[in-house]
Design a protein around this motif. Sequence first.
Motif, PDB file in Angstrom:
ATOM      1  N   SER A  80       0.995  -1.109  -0.152  1.00 28.61           N
ATOM      2  CA  SER A  80       0.121   0.083   0.097  1.00 28.61           C
ATOM      3  C   SER A  80       1.123   1.205   0.052  1.00 28.61           C
ATOM      4  N   GLY A  81       0.243   2.362  -0.545  1.00 28.63           N
ATOM      5  CA  GLY A  81       1.344   3.528  -0.527  1.00 28.63           C
ATOM      6  C   GLY A  81       2.431   3.550  -1.581  1.00 28.63           C
ATOM      7  N   PHE A  82       2.234   2.721  -2.559  1.00 29.33           N
ATOM      8  CA  PHE A  82       3.288   2.603  -3.440  1.00 29.33           C
ATOM      9  C   PHE A  82       3.073   3.705  -4.683  1.00 29.33           C
ATOM     10  N   SER A  83       3.951   3.679  -5.630  1.00 28.20           N
ATOM     11  CA  SER A  83       3.944   4.481  -6.979  1.00 28.20           C
ATOM     12  C   SER A  83       3.857   3.731  -8.033  1.00 28.20           C
ATOM     13  N   LEU A  84       3.351   4.262  -9.077  1.00 26.53           N
ATOM     14  CA  LEU A  84       3.462   3.736 -10.406  1.00 26.53           C
ATOM     15  C   LEU A  84       4.185   4.954 -11.084  1.00 26.53           C
ATOM     16  N   VAL A  85       5.222   4.393 -11.734  1.00 24.86           N
ATOM     17  CA  VAL A  85       6.181   5.358 -12.685  1.00 24.86           C
ATOM     18  C   VAL A  85       6.194   5.113 -14.138  1.00 24.86           C
ATOM     19  N   ILE A  86       5.608   6.026 -14.893  1.00 28.77           N
ATOM     20  CA  ILE A  86       5.642   5.680 -16.401  1.00 28.77           C
ATOM     21  C   ILE A  86       6.756   6.844 -17.056  1.00 28.77           C
ATOM     22  N   CYS A  87       7.600   6.253 -17.700  1.00 22.22           N
ATOM     23  CA  CYS A  87       8.683   7.212 -18.220  1.00 22.22           C
ATOM     24  C   CYS A  87       8.314   7.157 -19.593  1.00 22.22           C
ATOM     25  N   LYS A  88       8.268   8.558 -20.249  1.00 25.65           N
ATOM     26  CA  LYS A  88       7.722   8.831 -21.559  1.00 25.65           C
ATOM     27  C   LYS A  88       9.021   9.512 -22.135  1.00 25.65           C
ATOM     28  N   PRO A  89       9.057   9.554 -23.436  1.00 27.24           N
ATOM     29  CA  PRO A  89      10.359  10.290 -24.105  1.00 27.24           C
ATOM     30  C   PRO A  89      10.655  11.780 -23.559  1.00 27.24           C
ATOM     31  N   ASP A  90       9.541  12.476 -23.253  1.00 29.57           N
ATOM     32  CA  ASP A  90       9.977  13.946 -22.841  1.00 29.57           C
ATOM     33  C   ASP A  90       9.211  14.313 -21.526  1.00 29.57           C
ATOM     34  N   ARG A  91       8.852  13.306 -20.736  1.00 35.52           N
ATOM     35  CA  ARG A  91       8.385  13.582 -19.380  1.00 35.52           C
ATOM     36  C   ARG A  91       8.210  12.202 -18.552  1.00 35.52           C
ATOM     37  N   LYS A  92       8.022  12.345 -17.218  1.00 36.55           N
ATOM     38  CA  LYS A  92       7.544  11.346 -16.345  1.00 36.55           C
ATOM     39  C   LYS A  92       6.394  11.492 -15.592  1.00 36.55           C
ATOM     40  N   ILE A  93       5.706  10.572 -15.649  1.00 36.00           N
ATOM     41  CA  ILE A  93       4.302  10.621 -14.899  1.00 36.00           C
ATOM     42  C   ILE A  93       4.393   9.727 -13.592  1.00 36.00           C
ATOM     43  N   TYR A  95       2.036   8.153 -10.425  1.00 33.99           N
ATOM     44  CA  TYR A  95       0.839   8.176  -9.724  1.00 33.99           C
ATOM     45  C   TYR A  95       1.378   7.730  -8.379  1.00 33.99           C
ATOM     46  N   SER A  96       1.026   8.454  -7.345  1.00 33.55           N
ATOM     47  CA  SER A  96       1.641   8.157  -5.916  1.00 33.55           C
ATOM     48  C   SER A  96       0.427   7.924  -5.042  1.00 33.55           C
ATOM     49  N   ASP A  97       0.677   7.349  -3.918  1.00 36.47           N
ATOM     50  CA  ASP A  97       0.043   6.902  -2.611  1.00 36.47           C
ATOM     51  C   ASP A  97      -1.011   5.720  -3.262  1.00 36.47           C
ATOM     52  N   CYS A  98      -0.698   4.801  -3.963  1.00 36.55           N
ATOM     53  CA  CYS A  98      -1.455   3.780  -4.764  1.00 36.55           C
ATOM     54  C   CYS A  98      -1.969   2.881  -3.652  1.00 36.55           C
ATOM     55  N   GLN A  99      -3.123   2.413  -4.037  1.00 37.87           N
ATOM     56  CA  GLN A  99      -3.856   1.218  -3.202  1.00 37.87           C
ATOM     57  C   GLN A  99      -4.281   0.239  -4.361  1.00 37.87           C
ATOM     58  N   TRP A 100      -4.114  -0.944  -4.251  1.00 38.08           N
ATOM     59  CA  TRP A 100      -4.581  -1.905  -5.236  1.00 38.08           C
ATOM     60  C   TRP A 100      -5.926  -2.051  -4.751  1.00 38.08           C
ATOM     61  N   SER A 101      -6.849  -2.284  -5.845  1.00 36.53           N
ATOM     62  CA  SER A 101      -8.279  -2.699  -5.642  1.00 36.53           C
ATOM     63  C   SER A 101      -8.735  -3.909  -6.249  1.00 36.53           C
ATOM     64  N   SER A 102      -7.914  -4.569  -7.107  1.00 41.08           N
ATOM     65  CA  SER A 102      -8.134  -5.886  -7.569  1.00 41.08           C
ATOM     66  C   SER A 102      -6.811  -6.627  -8.216  1.00 41.08           C
ATOM     67  N   ILE A 103      -6.507  -7.845  -7.965  1.00 40.90           N
ATOM     68  CA  ILE A 103      -5.385  -8.471  -8.424  1.00 40.90           C
ATOM     69  C   ILE A 103      -5.814  -9.640  -9.084  1.00 40.90           C
ATOM     70  N   GLN A 104      -5.417  -9.991 -10.420  1.00 42.19           N
ATOM     71  CA  GLN A 104      -5.691 -11.330 -11.015  1.00 42.19           C
ATOM     72  C   GLN A 104      -4.398 -11.998 -11.195  1.00 42.19           C
ATOM     73  N   GLU A 105      -4.218 -12.935 -10.579  1.00 38.29           N
ATOM     74  CA  GLU A 105      -2.859 -13.529 -10.692  1.00 38.29           C
ATOM     75  C   GLU A 105      -2.593 -14.852 -11.646  1.00 38.29           C
ATOM     76  N   SER A 106      -1.749 -15.143 -12.281  1.00 39.02           N
ATOM     77  CA  SER A 106      -1.436 -16.318 -13.130  1.00 39.02           C
ATOM     78  C   SER A 106      -0.013 -16.334 -13.483  1.00 39.02           C
ATOM     79  N   ALA A 107       0.627 -17.524 -13.151  1.00 36.64           N
ATOM     80  CA  ALA A 107       1.978 -17.893 -12.952  1.00 36.64           C
ATOM     81  C   ALA A 107       2.467 -19.215 -13.182  1.00 36.64           C
TER      82      ALA A 107
END
Length: 129
Positions: A80-93, A95-107
């Motif tokens: 909980s409280g993690f960040s998603l980082v998206i690096c694009k050629p001209d900027r970085k986006i 998303y902070s203070d993340c909480q998951w709401s659903s997880i689908q696992e397959s491995a």
Amino acid sequence: MSIAGFPTSSDIYLEVDGVRVAVVQSYAVKTTKSSAVVEAFGEAEPVATAPGQATHTVELTRLYATDEAIRDHINFYDMSGFSLVICKPDRKIIYSDCQWSSIQESANIGSMVLEKVTLVASRRIETGV
């Protein structure tokens, strides 16, 4: 950054306390914003609208745990409280203070791959690279 400016899975990742814990193959974001009308006595129509809070819902596809996450026995279900980082050629986006709401696992046995994770972020920050 990836070659030719196109994002790759190394350009999209989850981060906890500055440590990259998973790389992400793809993502889709839906941002919604609630608003309210401001009514005035005697007016037939609202006199204004008041902006509400934005909600960022992100669906991630194919998350692969990093070696650090596997070594540190990170449990994605406890995160909980993690960040998603998206690096694009001209900027970085970020998303902070993340909480998951659903997880689908397959491995396969011994691997840590999450097929789909939906998360909600409280903030979206965009910075120049």
